[in-house]
Enzyme design. Sequence first.
Site, PDB file in Angstrom:
ATOM      1  N   PHE A 155      11.914  -0.613   2.760  1.00 51.21           N
ATOM      2  CA  PHE A 155      11.879  -1.976   3.303  1.00 51.21           C
ATOM      3  C   PHE A 155      10.468  -2.540   3.159  1.00 51.21           C
ATOM      4  O   PHE A 155       9.499  -1.956   3.662  1.00 51.21           O
ATOM      5  CB  PHE A 155      12.295  -1.956   4.785  1.00 51.21           C
ATOM      6  CG  PHE A 155      12.275  -3.316   5.423  1.00 51.21           C
ATOM      7  CD1 PHE A 155      13.282  -4.236   5.161  1.00 51.21           C
ATOM      8  CD2 PHE A 155      11.243  -3.695   6.272  1.00 51.21           C
ATOM      9  CE1 PHE A 155      13.262  -5.502   5.734  1.00 51.21           C
ATOM     10  CE2 PHE A 155      11.216  -4.960   6.854  1.00 51.21           C
ATOM     11  CZ  PHE A 155      12.231  -5.866   6.586  1.00 51.21           C
ATOM     12  N   GLY A 156      10.348  -3.670   2.473  1.00 55.63           N
ATOM     13  CA  GLY A 156       9.059  -4.350   2.313  1.00 55.63           C
ATOM     14  C   GLY A 156       9.026  -5.617   3.148  1.00 55.63           C
ATOM     15  O   GLY A 156      10.004  -6.370   3.187  1.00 55.63           O
ATOM     16  N   TYR A 157       7.910  -5.836   3.843  1.00 51.00           N
ATOM     17  CA  TYR A 157       7.796  -7.024   4.705  1.00 51.00           C
ATOM     18  C   TYR A 157       6.534  -7.826   4.433  1.00 51.00           C
ATOM     19  O   TYR A 157       6.318  -8.881   5.018  1.00 51.00           O
ATOM     20  CB  TYR A 157       7.836  -6.595   6.184  1.00 51.00           C
ATOM     21  CG  TYR A 157       6.758  -5.593   6.522  1.00 51.00           C
ATOM     22  CD1 TYR A 157       6.969  -4.230   6.339  1.00 51.00           C
ATOM     23  CD2 TYR A 157       5.502  -6.009   6.959  1.00 51.00           C
ATOM     24  CE1 TYR A 157       5.969  -3.309   6.606  1.00 51.00           C
ATOM     25  CE2 TYR A 157       4.499  -5.098   7.237  1.00 51.00           C
ATOM     26  CZ  TYR A 157       4.742  -3.745   7.058  1.00 51.00           C
ATOM     27  OH  TYR A 157       3.742  -2.847   7.314  1.00 51.00           O
ATOM     28  N   GLY A 158       5.664  -7.323   3.557  1.00 53.38           N
ATOM     29  CA  GLY A 158       4.413  -8.023   3.241  1.00 53.38           C
ATOM     30  C   GLY A 158       4.308  -8.190   1.742  1.00 53.38           C
ATOM     31  O   GLY A 158       5.184  -8.786   1.113  1.00 53.38           O
ATOM     32  N   SER A 159       3.230  -7.632   1.163  1.00 57.91           N
ATOM     33  CA  SER A 159       3.076  -7.782  -0.288  1.00 57.91           C
ATOM     34  C   SER A 159       4.226  -7.134  -1.048  1.00 57.91           C
ATOM     35  O   SER A 159       4.524  -7.514  -2.178  1.00 57.91           O
ATOM     36  CB  SER A 159       1.738  -7.195  -0.759  1.00 57.91           C
ATOM     37  OG  SER A 159       1.752  -5.787  -0.691  1.00 57.91           O
TER      38      SER A 159
ATOM     39  N   GLU B 153      -0.713   1.727  -0.504  1.00 55.54           N
ATOM     40  CA  GLU B 153      -0.652   1.469   0.945  1.00 55.54           C
ATOM     41  C   GLU B 153      -1.564   2.409   1.743  1.00 55.54           C
ATOM     42  O   GLU B 153      -1.356   2.615   2.937  1.00 55.54           O
ATOM     43  CB  GLU B 153       0.802   1.614   1.429  1.00 55.54           C
ATOM     44  CG  GLU B 153       1.810   0.722   0.715  1.00 55.54           C
ATOM     45  CD  GLU B 153       1.590  -0.758   0.965  1.00 55.54           C
ATOM     46  OE1 GLU B 153       1.126  -1.115   2.056  1.00 55.54           O
ATOM     47  OE2 GLU B 153       1.865  -1.559   0.056  1.00 55.54           O
TER      48      GLU B 153
HETATM   49  C1  SIN Z   1       4.788  -4.122   3.005  1.00 53.73           C
HETATM   50  O1  SIN Z   1       4.655  -5.081   2.257  1.00 53.73           O
HETATM   51  O2  SIN Z   1       5.927  -3.703   3.305  1.00 53.73           O
HETATM   52  C2  SIN Z   1       3.610  -3.372   3.555  1.00 53.73           C
HETATM   53  C3  SIN Z   1       2.382  -4.179   3.736  1.00 53.73           C
HETATM   54  C4  SIN Z   1       1.796  -4.739   2.466  1.00 53.73           C
HETATM   55  O3  SIN Z   1       1.668  -4.006   1.469  1.00 53.73           O
HETATM   56  O4  SIN Z   1       1.446  -5.917   2.450  1.00 53.73           O
END
Ligand code: SIN
Length: 190
Positions: free
Chosen positions: A24-28, A99
């Site tokens: 699951f990705g929530y940012g980049s 990460e």
């Molecule tokens: C994510 O995107 O899920 C983790 C945080 C990031 O890499 O910005």
Amino acid sequence: MTLDTTRDNRRRTHFAGHDAIWLFGYGSLIWKADFPYRERRPAYIHGWVRRFWQGSHDHRGTPEAPGRVVTLVHKPGATCHGMAYRIAPEVLEPLDVREKNGYLREVVRLHFDEGDGHSAEGLVYLAGADNAAFLGDAPLDAIAEQIATAHGPSGANRDYLLHLATALKDLGVEDEHVFALAARLHEGER
Ligand code: SIN
């Protein structure tokens, strides 16, 4: 905890032996999917909110002048929308490096936007309050100011925020925190 979580993550062998894993990705990871995946589906998780509370020394800032990137903060009753990727286990290796500034692999139940309540166990990279790069809460103006000025090896911190805001809009996701920061950035640039 050290600032490089790569080795800690290699020891987090959840889903060992599986031939594919949901991430699951929530940012980049929403807008910069520069890794191979078999499938990707909009999804959400319960009990978490996205916050620009994590320091970035390696991508969007430097150790002397850290940027701010998102992590997840526990909030009962909340929902955080993002993107789920079906990946081969070996894809975690480069992701652990990407990460490494405080994020740890955690197991999470993710729910797919489409598919009649279909859900699955997966992994998320989460930077907890006990990691060395954690910055925590601050007034929104101060967070926006820090993002407006920080730069790192991956580029301007402002671009991270604006890419995320655009990706969330494209997904039809309302995120008050992210959109308020993006608005402040635009105001400051006028
Ligand atoms: C994510 O995107 O899920 C983790 C945080 C990031 O890499 O910005």
